[in-house]
Design a protein around this motif. Structure first.
Motif, PDB file in Angstrom:
ATOM      1  N   ASP A 289     -31.219  11.329 -14.900  1.00  0.00           N
ATOM      2  CA  ASP A 289     -29.994  11.523 -14.136  1.00  0.00           C
ATOM      3  C   ASP A 289     -30.384  11.319 -12.681  1.00  0.00           C
ATOM      4  O   ASP A 289     -31.547  11.032 -12.391  1.00  0.00           O
ATOM      5  CB  ASP A 289     -29.440  12.935 -14.384  1.00  0.00           C
ATOM      6  N   ASP A 290     -29.448  11.488 -11.746  1.00  0.00           N
ATOM      7  CA  ASP A 290     -29.791  11.270 -10.332  1.00  0.00           C
ATOM      8  C   ASP A 290     -30.942  12.148  -9.891  1.00  0.00           C
ATOM      9  O   ASP A 290     -31.696  11.786  -9.000  1.00  0.00           O
ATOM     10  CB  ASP A 290     -28.583  11.626  -9.439  1.00  0.00           C
TER      11      ASP A 290
ATOM     12  N   ALA B 130     -21.793   5.699 -15.995  1.00  0.00           N
ATOM     13  CA  ALA B 130     -23.048   6.233 -15.436  1.00  0.00           C
ATOM     14  C   ALA B 130     -24.174   6.126 -16.457  1.00  0.00           C
ATOM     15  O   ALA B 130     -25.297   5.737 -16.120  1.00  0.00           O
ATOM     16  CB  ALA B 130     -22.850   7.680 -15.009  1.00  0.00           C
ATOM     17  N   LEU B 131     -23.888   6.457 -17.726  1.00  0.00           N
ATOM     18  CA  LEU B 131     -24.900   6.390 -18.782  1.00  0.00           C
ATOM     19  C   LEU B 131     -25.442   4.980 -18.931  1.00  0.00           C
ATOM     20  O   LEU B 131     -26.641   4.765 -19.062  1.00  0.00           O
ATOM     21  CB  LEU B 131     -24.286   6.866 -20.105  1.00  0.00           C
TER      22      LEU B 131
ATOM     23  N   ASN C  44     -33.160   8.405 -24.565  1.00  0.00           N
ATOM     24  CA  ASN C  44     -31.766   8.031 -24.754  1.00  0.00           C
ATOM     25  C   ASN C  44     -30.911   9.265 -25.033  1.00  0.00           C
ATOM     26  O   ASN C  44     -29.847   9.449 -24.427  1.00  0.00           O
ATOM     27  CB  ASN C  44     -31.663   7.040 -25.916  1.00  0.00           C
TER      28      ASN C  44
ATOM     29  N   GLU D 174     -18.434  19.728 -15.807  1.00  0.00           N
ATOM     30  CA  GLU D 174     -18.256  19.174 -14.455  1.00  0.00           C
ATOM     31  C   GLU D 174     -19.387  19.547 -13.511  1.00  0.00           C
ATOM     32  O   GLU D 174     -19.180  19.704 -12.311  1.00  0.00           O
ATOM     33  CB  GLU D 174     -16.913  19.630 -13.849  1.00  0.00           C
TER      34      GLU D 174
ATOM     35  N   GLU E  56     -12.437  10.555 -16.807  1.00  0.00           N
ATOM     36  CA  GLU E  56     -13.753  11.204 -16.731  1.00  0.00           C
ATOM     37  C   GLU E  56     -14.685  10.666 -17.812  1.00  0.00           C
ATOM     38  O   GLU E  56     -15.864  10.430 -17.573  1.00  0.00           O
ATOM     39  CB  GLU E  56     -13.602  12.726 -16.865  1.00  0.00           C
ATOM     40  N   TYR E  57     -14.153  10.454 -19.016  1.00  0.00           N
ATOM     41  CA  TYR E  57     -14.956   9.916 -20.113  1.00  0.00           C
ATOM     42  C   TYR E  57     -15.510   8.536 -19.745  1.00  0.00           C
ATOM     43  O   TYR E  57     -16.692   8.248 -19.944  1.00  0.00           O
ATOM     44  CB  TYR E  57     -14.068   9.831 -21.357  1.00  0.00           C
TER      45      TYR E  57
ATOM     46  N   GLN F 212     -25.081  13.243 -19.250  1.00  0.00           N
ATOM     47  CA  GLN F 212     -23.710  12.847 -18.949  1.00  0.00           C
ATOM     48  C   GLN F 212     -22.707  13.719 -19.679  1.00  0.00           C
ATOM     49  O   GLN F 212     -21.659  14.071 -19.123  1.00  0.00           O
ATOM     50  CB  GLN F 212     -23.488  11.374 -19.324  1.00  0.00           C
TER      51      GLN F 212
ATOM     52  N   ARG G 219     -22.227  16.842 -17.810  1.00  0.00           N
ATOM     53  CA  ARG G 219     -21.376  16.614 -16.642  1.00  0.00           C
ATOM     54  C   ARG G 219     -19.915  16.521 -17.046  1.00  0.00           C
ATOM     55  O   ARG G 219     -19.028  16.973 -16.321  1.00  0.00           O
ATOM     56  CB  ARG G 219     -21.778  15.309 -15.954  1.00  0.00           C
ATOM     57  N   LEU G 220     -19.665  15.914 -18.198  1.00  0.00           N
ATOM     58  CA  LEU G 220     -18.286  15.718 -18.642  1.00  0.00           C
ATOM     59  C   LEU G 220     -17.648  17.044 -19.044  1.00  0.00           C
ATOM     60  O   LEU G 220     -16.513  17.322 -18.684  1.00  0.00           O
ATOM     61  CB  LEU G 220     -18.256  14.732 -19.811  1.00  0.00           C
TER      62      LEU G 220
ATOM     63  N   LYS H 123     -18.314   8.853 -17.025  1.00  0.00           N
ATOM     64  CA  LYS H 123     -19.624   9.306 -17.533  1.00  0.00           C
ATOM     65  C   LYS H 123     -20.304   8.213 -18.346  1.00  0.00           C
ATOM     66  O   LYS H 123     -21.520   8.045 -18.297  1.00  0.00           O
ATOM     67  CB  LYS H 123     -19.491  10.568 -18.378  1.00  0.00           C
ATOM     68  N   ASN H 124     -19.496   7.426 -19.096  1.00  0.00           N
ATOM     69  CA  ASN H 124     -20.107   6.347 -19.876  1.00  0.00           C
ATOM     70  C   ASN H 124     -20.604   5.222 -18.986  1.00  0.00           C
ATOM     71  O   ASN H 124     -21.622   4.597 -19.285  1.00  0.00           O
ATOM     72  CB  ASN H 124     -19.106   5.813 -20.901  1.00  0.00           C
TER      73      ASN H 124
ATOM     74  N   TYR I 190     -28.040   4.335 -16.319  1.00  0.00           N
ATOM     75  CA  TYR I 190     -29.356   4.943 -16.553  1.00  0.00           C
ATOM     76  C   TYR I 190     -30.090   4.228 -17.656  1.00  0.00           C
ATOM     77  O   TYR I 190     -31.288   4.023 -17.582  1.00  0.00           O
ATOM     78  CB  TYR I 190     -29.229   6.436 -16.883  1.00  0.00           C
ATOM     79  N   ARG I 191     -29.347   3.833 -18.697  1.00  0.00           N
ATOM     80  CA  ARG I 191     -30.012   3.167 -19.821  1.00  0.00           C
ATOM     81  C   ARG I 191     -30.535   1.801 -19.434  1.00  0.00           C
ATOM     82  O   ARG I 191     -31.574   1.373 -19.907  1.00  0.00           O
ATOM     83  CB  ARG I 191     -29.013   2.977 -20.951  1.00  0.00           C
TER      84      ARG I 191
ATOM     85  N   ARG J 196     -30.487  11.294 -21.866  1.00  0.00           N
ATOM     86  CA  ARG J 196     -29.536  10.696 -20.916  1.00  0.00           C
ATOM     87  C   ARG J 196     -28.101  10.958 -21.345  1.00  0.00           C
ATOM     88  O   ARG J 196     -27.246  11.262 -20.506  1.00  0.00           O
ATOM     89  CB  ARG J 196     -29.786   9.188 -20.814  1.00  0.00           C
ATOM     90  N   ILE J 197     -27.853  10.832 -22.636  1.00  0.00           N
ATOM     91  CA  ILE J 197     -26.500  11.105 -23.127  1.00  0.00           C
ATOM     92  C   ILE J 197     -26.141  12.560 -22.856  1.00  0.00           C
ATOM     93  O   ILE J 197     -25.028  12.869 -22.407  1.00  0.00           O
ATOM     94  CB  ILE J 197     -26.398  10.800 -24.636  1.00  0.00           C
TER      95      ILE J 197
END
Lengths: 198, 248
Positions: free
Chosen positions: B67-68, A65-66, B86, B100, A58-59, B93, B96-97, A62-63, A69-70, B89-90
């Motif tokens: 995000d989406d 995905a990040l 930035n 969930e 999962e980690y 995510q 979400r982590l 998510k990274n 976006y960046r 955005r972090i």
């Protein structure tokens, strides 16, 4: 005993994993999905310590995905593989993740690729890979029958042969397996091979 | 007054935080940005300063996705914007982590506003010089939202709002002309508001449309077409006003 294996074909890559969640002699569930869809064109089959598996995959997801976006574009499979290896390596001598990963991806310019990443941060780009006790049987089967540029049908047939070998020869063989595929159209579930209903 | 704007942690005798107000000035000098909420669409529009000839305009994206299902436009110091975006955005995510689930628009707005507020109450730092317009659909209820934050760290939800250069004129226009719209009508309303203060033409405006499917940046040709439609409607309205006067 958990097993994950994968192979590269013509324009696609396949990952197969068992779907058992076991604690000593108890099977918690036999439909645990261990192949995570990392992003639209990447599959990550993971085996090992259950908690570490979920946490680490999962980690990474998510990274990944990040990053998208960046930077406006997705990571390549190679970059994702190296990122994962880096994270495993950094944690190794403090608090290691006991997770073994088969990463399959499809990139528009380089096509399908498969990466073998084990829990001590070994990284290999390969055509076929396998983890677990099942690897003894899967790798032997693939060594005998694999050839480059297989079609999807040929690869599925080979995967089935590996599953059959694991089922008949491994003393505590997992009951069900899931097959996932990634190609130019994306990463998706292909099919299951069950011996028990969940 | 000169003694009370050095360190921002100091209140002036009449209750002002001058650094925050100066940051709002920086926002007022930034490019115009407008956001309009419709029933199924939310539109963000930003003024594009007439492009410097040699600059690659694709590298200057003023409407970004967090995000989406969340997008952000801002007015003010663009370098400060990069930092905030930035962090946001972090956080998207990270949320979400840990839980969930994707963030709600309100959550991420609260987070960004909280960040902006922190920098008005810390030693040795200055506030972020930007106001943001945050849009998105609630991932559970599908309700569209538009929020605005500013350098002081306050935030609130809006049906339509504008920030940056000449935001007062745009807001006046929106107050006069706002009504519940959907789809193309929402896009037109946002562009009409922008055209009140910006030179007409597709190359001076950047427009992005957020629907349940995600964020879509409009192409210059599309914007030009809509601008042409708006101008035609304006001309027709002008003609209609003049014609009856002639008849009587």
């Amino acid at each position: 005993m958990e097993c994950v294996f994968g192979m590269v074909g013509k324009g696609f890559a396949l990952v197969v994993a068992d779907t058992s969640a076991v604690n000593s002699i108890l099977v918690h569930k036999s439909n645990e999905d261990k192949i995570m869809v990392l992003d639209s064109h990447k599959l990550m089959g993971a085996s090992g310590e259950a908690g570490d598996r979920a946490q680490f995959t999962e980690y990474v997801q998510k990274n990944v995905a990040l990053y998208q976006y960046r930077n406006g574009i997705p990571l390549t499979t190679k970059a994702a593989a190296n990122f994962m290896r880096g994270e495993l390596a950094t944690a190794l001598r403090k608090n290691p993740y006991m997770v073994n990963i088969v990463l399959a991806g499809f990139d528009k310019d380089t096509g399908p690729s498969l990466y073998f990443i084990d829990y001590i941060a070994t990284l290999h780009k390969v055509d076929k890979a396998a983890f677990g006790y099942g690897s003894y049987f899967a790798l032997s089967m693939m060594d005998r029958h694999y050839h480059p540029n297989m079609t999807v049908d040929e690869a599925i047939k080979l995967a089935e042969q590996c599953i059959e070998e694991i089922r008949s020869r491994l003393v505590v063989a997992p009951q069900n397996f899931v097959i996932k595929i990634v190609d130019k159209d994306g990463a998706r579930e292909h099919s299951w091979r069950r011996t028990t209903k969940d | 007054m000169a003694r009370y704007d050095r360190a921002i942690t100091v209140f002036s005798p009449d209750g002002h935080l001058f650094q925050v107000e100066y940051a709002l000035e920086a926002v007022r000098k930034g490019n115009a940005a407008v956001g309009v909420r419709g029933t199924d669409t939310i539109v963000l529009g930003v003024e594009k300063k007439s492009t410097v000839k040699l600059q690659d305009s694709r590298s200057v994206r003023k409407i970004v996705s967090l995000d989406d299902h969340i997008a952000l436009a801002c007015a003010g110091l663009k370098a400060d914007a990069r930092v905030l975006i930035n962090r946001a955005r972090i956080e998207c995510q990270s949320h979400r982590l840990t839980v969930e689930d994707p963030v709600t628009v309100e959550y991420i707005t609260r987070y960004i506003a909280g960040l902006q507020q922190k920098y008005t109450q810390s030693g040795g730092v200055r506030p972020f010089g930007l106001s943001t317009l945050i849009v998105g659909f609630d991932p559970y209820t599908g309700v569209p939202s538009l929020y605005q934050t500013d350098p002081s760290g306050t935030f609130s939800a809006w049906k339509a709002n504008a920030t940056g250069r000449n935001s007062n004129s745009m807001r006046e226009f929106l107050e006069k002309n706002y009504k519940e719209t959907s789809g193309q009508e929402t896009i037109k309303l946002a562009i009409r508001a922008l055209l009140e203060v910006v030179e007409s033409g597709g190359k001076n405006i950047e427009v992005a449309v957020m629907t349940k499917e995600g964020l879509r940046q409009l192409e210059e040709a599309e914007i030009d077409a809509i601008v042409a439609e708006i101008e035609a409607e304006k001309a027709a309205a002008e003609a209609a006003k003049k014609a009856p006067a002639k008849e009587t």
